[in-house]
Design a protein around this motif. Structure first.
Motif, PDB file in Angstrom:
ATOM      1  N   GLY A 163       7.483  -0.892   3.088  1.00 46.39           N
ATOM      2  CA  GLY A 163       7.049  -0.849   1.698  1.00 46.39           C
ATOM      3  C   GLY A 163       7.629   0.337   0.959  1.00 46.39           C
ATOM      4  N   THR A 164       7.549   1.500   1.575  1.00 45.55           N
ATOM      5  CA  THR A 164       8.076   2.703   0.925  1.00 45.55           C
ATOM      6  C   THR A 164       9.599   2.697   0.881  1.00 45.55           C
ATOM      7  N   LEU A 165      10.225   2.150   1.936  1.00 45.73           N
ATOM      8  CA  LEU A 165      11.690   2.091   1.960  1.00 45.73           C
ATOM      9  C   LEU A 165      12.214   1.100   0.928  1.00 45.73           C
ATOM     10  N   LEU A 166      11.600  -0.073   0.845  1.00 44.80           N
ATOM     11  CA  LEU A 166      12.034  -1.091  -0.117  1.00 44.80           C
ATOM     12  C   LEU A 166      11.867  -0.591  -1.552  1.00 44.80           C
ATOM     13  N   ALA A 167      10.718   0.021  -1.838  1.00 47.69           N
ATOM     14  CA  ALA A 167      10.494   0.524  -3.201  1.00 47.69           C
ATOM     15  C   ALA A 167      11.490   1.620  -3.554  1.00 47.69           C
ATOM     16  N   ASP A 211      15.108  -0.298 -14.354  1.00 48.96           N
ATOM     17  CA  ASP A 211      13.691  -0.038 -14.568  1.00 48.96           C
ATOM     18  C   ASP A 211      12.989   0.278 -13.253  1.00 48.96           C
ATOM     19  N   PRO A 212      13.178   1.482 -12.716  1.00 46.19           N
ATOM     20  CA  PRO A 212      12.686   1.826 -11.379  1.00 46.19           C
ATOM     21  C   PRO A 212      11.183   1.775 -11.218  1.00 46.19           C
ATOM     22  N   LEU A 213      10.412   1.869 -12.303  1.00 44.87           N
ATOM     23  CA  LEU A 213       8.962   1.797 -12.185  1.00 44.87           C
ATOM     24  C   LEU A 213       8.429   0.379 -12.348  1.00 44.87           C
ATOM     25  N   ARG A 214       9.296  -0.568 -12.608  1.00 44.84           N
ATOM     26  CA  ARG A 214       8.855  -1.957 -12.770  1.00 44.84           C
ATOM     27  C   ARG A 214       9.481  -2.892 -11.728  1.00 44.84           C
ATOM     28  N   THR A 215      10.773  -2.723 -11.455  1.00 44.82           N
ATOM     29  CA  THR A 215      11.470  -3.657 -10.557  1.00 44.82           C
ATOM     30  C   THR A 215      10.830  -3.741  -9.170  1.00 44.82           C
ATOM     31  N   PRO A 216      10.490  -2.615  -8.501  1.00 44.51           N
ATOM     32  CA  PRO A 216       9.863  -2.745  -7.169  1.00 44.51           C
ATOM     33  C   PRO A 216       8.590  -3.575  -7.198  1.00 44.51           C
ATOM     34  N   TRP A 217       7.790  -3.417  -8.238  1.00 40.01           N
ATOM     35  CA  TRP A 217       6.534  -4.155  -8.309  1.00 40.01           C
ATOM     36  C   TRP A 217       6.750  -5.621  -8.643  1.00 40.01           C
ATOM     37  N   THR A 233       0.813  -1.221   0.000  1.00 38.83           N
ATOM     38  CA  THR A 233       0.000   0.000   0.000  1.00 38.83           C
ATOM     39  C   THR A 233       0.844   1.268   0.000  1.00 38.83           C
ATOM     40  N   THR A 234       2.050   1.225   0.546  1.00 45.18           N
ATOM     41  CA  THR A 234       2.897   2.421   0.597  1.00 45.18           C
ATOM     42  C   THR A 234       4.015   2.405  -0.448  1.00 45.18           C
ATOM     43  N   ALA A 235       4.159   1.335  -1.177  1.00 42.31           N
ATOM     44  CA  ALA A 235       5.242   1.235  -2.156  1.00 42.31           C
ATOM     45  C   ALA A 235       5.238   2.345  -3.207  1.00 42.31           C
ATOM     46  N   PRO A 236       4.068   2.875  -3.630  1.00 41.53           N
ATOM     47  CA  PRO A 236       4.126   3.931  -4.660  1.00 41.53           C
ATOM     48  C   PRO A 236       4.733   5.245  -4.171  1.00 41.53           C
ATOM     49  N   THR A 237       4.819   5.448  -2.851  1.00 34.33           N
ATOM     50  CA  THR A 237       5.202   6.761  -2.314  1.00 34.33           C
ATOM     51  C   THR A 237       6.482   7.329  -2.923  1.00 34.33           C
ATOM     52  N   PRO A 238       7.623   6.615  -2.894  1.00 30.87           N
ATOM     53  CA  PRO A 238       8.841   7.207  -3.455  1.00 30.87           C
ATOM     54  C   PRO A 238       8.855   7.237  -4.977  1.00 30.87           C
ATOM     55  N   LEU A 239       7.869   6.581  -5.596  1.00 33.62           N
ATOM     56  CA  LEU A 239       7.845   6.506  -7.054  1.00 33.62           C
ATOM     57  C   LEU A 239       6.992   7.590  -7.694  1.00 33.62           C
ATOM     58  N   ILE A 275      14.592   2.062  -2.344  1.00 30.57           N
ATOM     59  CA  ILE A 275      15.927   1.491  -2.550  1.00 30.57           C
ATOM     60  C   ILE A 275      16.007   0.788  -3.901  1.00 30.57           C
ATOM     61  N   LEU A 276      14.983   0.013  -4.240  1.00 30.71           N
ATOM     62  CA  LEU A 276      14.987  -0.696  -5.522  1.00 30.71           C
ATOM     63  C   LEU A 276      14.936   0.281  -6.698  1.00 30.71           C
ATOM     64  N   ALA A 277      14.165   1.355  -6.546  1.00 31.51           N
ATOM     65  CA  ALA A 277      14.082   2.340  -7.626  1.00 31.51           C
ATOM     66  C   ALA A 277      15.420   3.014  -7.875  1.00 31.51           C
ATOM     67  N   ASP A 278      16.222   3.196  -6.804  1.00 32.29           N
ATOM     68  CA  ASP A 278      17.526   3.843  -6.955  1.00 32.29           C
ATOM     69  C   ASP A 278      18.605   2.906  -7.470  1.00 32.29           C
TER      70      ASP A 278
END
Length: 407
Positions: A163-167, A176-182, A39-45, A169-172
């Motif tokens: 969720g927000t922290l993991l997304a 493909d920062p908009l695909r890898t976290p998901w 639910t919070t994963a989109p925040t840093p994206l 870190i993966l985006a950085d």
């Protein structure tokens, strides 16, 4: 939440205590954790989505609010579902919705698809919180070394924060920062889905499926304390919602930072503070808990306004932590009053009403801030919002002082 911990609603159910034991508890806890993380994963994206799809900061706040309103609707319509059909089916459904939301975001190509993903996330959170908390209580009982409520709180708040922290870190760090976290979250959700599908049912009695809007209820015997706690916690939730929606925008446009992980870290500290605040309330006198929370909200609002005015990160991080602590204390105080002082036959509806207020406060102020950003810019909008939060906290403090004088 974004999303803080809900309690199971409905009348108490007989349980098959201990069925499934620790393996079942691990599966339920992991499913709870990954659902809330999604639910919070989109925040840093959000800044990346804004650049990719060309939408405005106002649109970001609407996308976030859709999730919170989905939680409110799911809570009011489906809050009793695990009492009616069992814990395992609802856990399977909530985890399946979480996996579906991750898949939708993985394939997202425009704003409309993102909104679908947020609705799915909202319903998954509404379903999992009550079902998982009830299942942990039935599997572990209340006499073990690990209390079910503590484990549920850990899964909920650590999921929201991680969720927000993991997304981020993966985006950085990942391609493909908009695909890898998901993709990572989808794999984890499918793993959790497999786990809860294999656990035994923990509830011995089910009432049968009846879908209807659960009526709101403010307990008359504790109405003043209920409303003050809901106002204070709602003010804190409003800050959590705005932080979740616009922290990336603040770091990108005001501080000119591009780190998704840093955005995730700021929001993580806010949710970590909320979890800690709910533990701290146990060590405060009941008469002191709500005044302390209100003072903390005023301090947090001042720190966030300072961050906006001075364009510095440190006050924002400290303000996020202080707001989280104050929100957790006010939540703990309100829920403690409901569970110990309200009539048992209305307890479930009272808890649902409390959280419906909180999640409404999570959503609507974020949209309001989005409108202010569109009209005046981020910094003035942040300063106005901070003043409103401080005013709400001061209003509760004044009410407490007057009540003390009249007592």
């Amino acid at each position: 939440m974004a999303d803080p911990p809900l309690r199971p609603t409905g009348r108490p159910q007989a349980s098959v205590r201990g069925r499934g034991g620790r393996p079942a508890a691990v599966s339920v806890t992991f499913a709870f954790w990954i659902t809330m993380a999604g639910t919070t994963a989109p925040t840093p994206l959000y800044p990346l989505y804004g650049a990719e799809f060309g939408f405005t900061p106002f649109t970001v706040t609407v996308v976030f609010a859709v999730y919170a309103l989905g939680v409110v609707l799911g809570l009011l319509v489906l809050g009793r579902l695990s009492d009616q059909i069992g814990r395992r089916p609802v856990l399977v459904l909530s985890t399946l919705l979480s996996a579906a939301a991750a898949l939708v975001f993985l394939l997202a190509h425009d704003l409309g698809v993102m909104l679908v993903g947020r609705v799915l996330s909202g319903f998954s959170a509404a379903l999992v919180t009550g079902a998982a908390t009830a299942a942990l209580t039935e599997v572990l009982g209340n006499r073990g070394r690990i209390r079910p409520a503590t484990l549920a709180l850990f899964a909920n708040m650590s999921g929201l924060g991680c969720g927000t922290l993991l997304a981020g870190i993966l985006a950085d760090t990942a391609p493909d920062p908009l695909r890898t976290p998901w993709a990572v979250l989808l794999v984890l959700a499918v793993t959790a889905l497999t786990g809860v599908a294999l656990i035994p049912e923990s509830s011995a009695h089910r009432s049968g499926l009846v879908l209807r809007l659960q009526p709101l209820h403010v307990p008359g015997e504790i109405r003043p304390d209920f409303l003050r706690s809901a106002t204070a916690a709602g003010a804190g939730f409003a800050v959590l919602g705005v932080l979740t929606a616009v922290t990336g925008l603040f770091l990108g446009t005001v501080l000119h930072g591009t780190s998704c992980a840093l955005t995730g870290l700021v929001v993580f500290t806010a949710f970590a503070g909320t979890a800690l605040g709910q533990f701290l309330v146990r060590f405060l006198r009941p008469a002191a808990a709500l005044p302390a929370a209100c003072l903390g909200l005023v301090l947090a609002a001042g720190l966030i306004a300072t961050a906006m005015a001075t364009r510095t990160l440190a006050p924002l991080v400290v303000g996020a932590v202080v707001n989280g602590l104050a929100t957790g204390v006010s939540m703990g105080h309100g829920l403690g009053s409901i569970t110990t002082r309200s009539a048992p036959e209305h307890r479930g509806a009272s808890v649902s009403t409390f959280f419906a207020i909180l999640y409404t406060m999570l959503a609507l102020p974020a949209i309001g801030v989005g409108v202010l950003i569109r009209e005046s810019g981020l910094r003035p909008a942040g300063e106005v919002f901070s003043a409103v939060v401080a005013a709400l906290a001061v209003a509760v403090l004044v009410s407490l002082v007057r009540t003390g004088r009249d007592a």
